[in-house]
Design an enzyme around this catalytic site. Sequence first.
Site, PDB file in Angstrom:
ATOM      1  N   HIS A   6      -7.560  -2.287  10.121  1.00 42.27           N
ATOM      2  CA  HIS A   6      -8.860  -2.917   9.868  1.00 42.27           C
ATOM      3  C   HIS A   6      -9.689  -3.000  11.153  1.00 42.27           C
ATOM      4  O   HIS A   6      -9.983  -4.100  11.624  1.00 42.27           O
ATOM      5  CB  HIS A   6      -8.656  -4.346   9.324  1.00 42.27           C
ATOM      6  CG  HIS A   6      -7.779  -4.448   8.107  1.00 42.27           C
ATOM      7  ND1 HIS A   6      -7.126  -5.604   7.732  1.00 42.27           N
ATOM      8  CD2 HIS A   6      -7.469  -3.521   7.154  1.00 42.27           C
ATOM      9  CE1 HIS A   6      -6.452  -5.403   6.615  1.00 42.27           C
ATOM     10  NE2 HIS A   6      -6.629  -4.137   6.243  1.00 42.27           N
ATOM     11  N   GLU A   9     -16.805  13.418  22.278  1.00 47.41           N
ATOM     12  CA  GLU A   9     -15.433  13.759  21.874  1.00 47.41           C
ATOM     13  C   GLU A   9     -15.217  13.843  20.360  1.00 47.41           C
ATOM     14  O   GLU A   9     -14.270  14.478  19.909  1.00 47.41           O
ATOM     15  CB  GLU A   9     -14.480  12.666  22.383  1.00 47.41           C
ATOM     16  CG  GLU A   9     -14.219  12.712  23.861  1.00 47.41           C
ATOM     17  CD  GLU A   9     -13.175  13.758  24.183  1.00 47.41           C
ATOM     18  OE1 GLU A   9     -12.007  13.502  23.870  1.00 47.41           O
ATOM     19  OE2 GLU A   9     -13.539  14.813  24.718  1.00 47.41           O
ATOM     20  N   HIS A  54      -2.775   2.719   8.304  1.00 47.91           N
ATOM     21  CA  HIS A  54      -3.903   1.954   7.763  1.00 47.91           C
ATOM     22  C   HIS A  54      -4.125   0.723   8.623  1.00 47.91           C
ATOM     23  O   HIS A  54      -3.168   0.070   9.039  1.00 47.91           O
ATOM     24  CB  HIS A  54      -3.619   1.543   6.319  1.00 47.91           C
ATOM     25  CG  HIS A  54      -4.550   0.512   5.783  1.00 47.91           C
ATOM     26  ND1 HIS A  54      -5.907   0.731   5.629  1.00 47.91           N
ATOM     27  CD2 HIS A  54      -4.349  -0.769   5.379  1.00 47.91           C
ATOM     28  CE1 HIS A  54      -6.476  -0.355   5.136  1.00 47.91           C
ATOM     29  NE2 HIS A  54      -5.551  -1.298   4.994  1.00 47.91           N
ATOM     30  N   GLU A  84       0.818  -1.217   0.000  1.00 45.02           N
ATOM     31  CA  GLU A  84       0.000   0.000   0.000  1.00 45.02           C
ATOM     32  C   GLU A  84       0.857   1.275   0.000  1.00 45.02           C
ATOM     33  O   GLU A  84       0.352   2.362   0.267  1.00 45.02           O
ATOM     34  CB  GLU A  84      -0.953   0.026   1.203  1.00 45.02           C
ATOM     35  CG  GLU A  84      -1.907  -1.148   1.296  1.00 45.02           C
ATOM     36  CD  GLU A  84      -2.957  -1.221   0.191  1.00 45.02           C
ATOM     37  OE1 GLU A  84      -2.970  -0.336  -0.685  1.00 45.02           O
ATOM     38  OE2 GLU A  84      -3.744  -2.183   0.200  1.00 45.02           O
ATOM     39  N   HIS A 129     -13.275  -2.753   4.084  1.00 42.35           N
ATOM     40  CA  HIS A 129     -11.837  -3.065   4.187  1.00 42.35           C
ATOM     41  C   HIS A 129     -11.216  -2.490   5.457  1.00 42.35           C
ATOM     42  O   HIS A 129     -10.679  -3.236   6.268  1.00 42.35           O
ATOM     43  CB  HIS A 129     -11.104  -2.553   2.934  1.00 42.35           C
ATOM     44  CG  HIS A 129      -9.634  -2.865   2.931  1.00 42.35           C
ATOM     45  ND1 HIS A 129      -8.962  -3.301   1.826  1.00 42.35           N
ATOM     46  CD2 HIS A 129      -8.697  -2.811   3.918  1.00 42.35           C
ATOM     47  CE1 HIS A 129      -7.693  -3.520   2.116  1.00 42.35           C
ATOM     48  NE2 HIS A 129      -7.505  -3.216   3.382  1.00 42.35           N
TER      49      HIS A 129
HETATM   50  O1  2HA Z   1      -1.038  -4.999   3.911  1.00 34.86           O
HETATM   51  O2  2HA Z   1      -3.937  -4.144   4.981  1.00 34.86           O
HETATM   52  O3  2HA Z   1      -4.605  -3.262   2.594  1.00 34.86           O
HETATM   53  C1  2HA Z   1      -2.238  -5.547   4.269  1.00 34.86           C
HETATM   54  C2  2HA Z   1      -3.332  -4.600   4.043  1.00 34.86           C
HETATM   55  C3  2HA Z   1      -3.654  -4.245   2.657  1.00 34.86           C
HETATM   56 ZN    ZN Z   2      -5.821  -3.285   4.524  1.00 42.53          ZN
END
Ligand code: 2HA
Ligand code: ZN
Length: 269
Positions: free
Chosen positions: A140, A168, A138, A115, A209
Site C-alpha cells: 500500500h 528511469e 502486494h 489474497e 487500495h
Molecule cells: O492482507 O493488504 O489486501 C492485507 C491486505 C489485503
Molecule cells: Zn492490500
Amino acid sequence: MKDILNASWMTEMIRTITNMYNHGWDERNGGNVSLMLEESQVAEYAGGEALRSIPLNFRAAELEGRYFLVTGTGKYFKNVQYAPEQNLGLIRIAQGGESAELLWGYADGGKFTSELPAHLMSHIERLRVNPGNRVVMHCHPANLLAMTYVHSLDEKKFTRTLWQMCTECIVVFPDGVNVLPWMLCGTEEIGRATAQKMQTARLVVWAQHGIYGAGADLDETFGLIETAEKAAEIYMKIAHLPLVNTITDEQLHQLEGRFDVKAREGYLS
Ligand code: 2HA
Ligand code: ZN
C-alpha cells in the site's frame, strides 16, 4: 534437515518484507508476498510429511506440486523479522490444486494471506509470459494510492504520467502499469481481474487500495514497485503546480533506444 531460517531464500524474504515495512508500504497487516520455490531449493530444509492441509477455496490446478513461501493472514510485516515461523508459511499446492499442504510456519495455527487467490492466479499468468517469474508482491505505497484519487485511472494516461515523472521509469517498466477500479479485496473475483491485468504488465494498481507487482526475484519486484512509487511521489509533489517542463515522447523514444527496451505498444506518439 538444515535450519530453514538459514536458507538464502528465507533470509532474502525476511529482509525484503522488513524493507517494505520500513518504506511505509505495509501498515498494520497490510500487504502480502508470495515467493515460488523449486523442490531442489526446499528439499534440504523442509518437505516430506505435511504439518496440516489448508483449503484454498478455489482451484489452482496449474500450480499442483509447486512450493510457495507466503506471508500469513492478519500478520504484521513489522513482526516478520522477529517471529518468521508465526508470520510466514511454506506451502506446497496439493494434488488437484484445491488445498495447500503446510510444510513449515503459521506456527500459531494461522494460514496464508487472504489474497492468495490473487497471488496464485497472478503467478499462473506471469509464468505464461515469463517462465522465470517467481514473485508476486502486494503493498500500500502512499503516493501511488494518493494518485488514484486525483489522476485518471485510464491505464495509458496513468502509465504515461509515471513515465514522465522520472527518466528511469520507462526503462524499469516499459510494459507500463495496469489499473483496476476499486473492487472488494480478498475475493476470487479481484484475483481473476488482477491475474488478467498481469497478462500485459508486471504492475497492477488497485485503485484506492495499493499495488501488485510481479518479477523474477524479490529484488526485481521490490525495485519495480519502488520505482513506480517514486514516480507517483514526484507526481503528487507537482500535480498542483503549473507544469513548465516534462519528458517528451521524443525523449522517451531515445530512452527506448539507449536501454534497448520497447515501450508498451501504442503508448508513445
Ligand atoms: O492482507 O493488504 O489486501 C492485507 C491486505 C489485503
Ligand atoms: Zn492490500
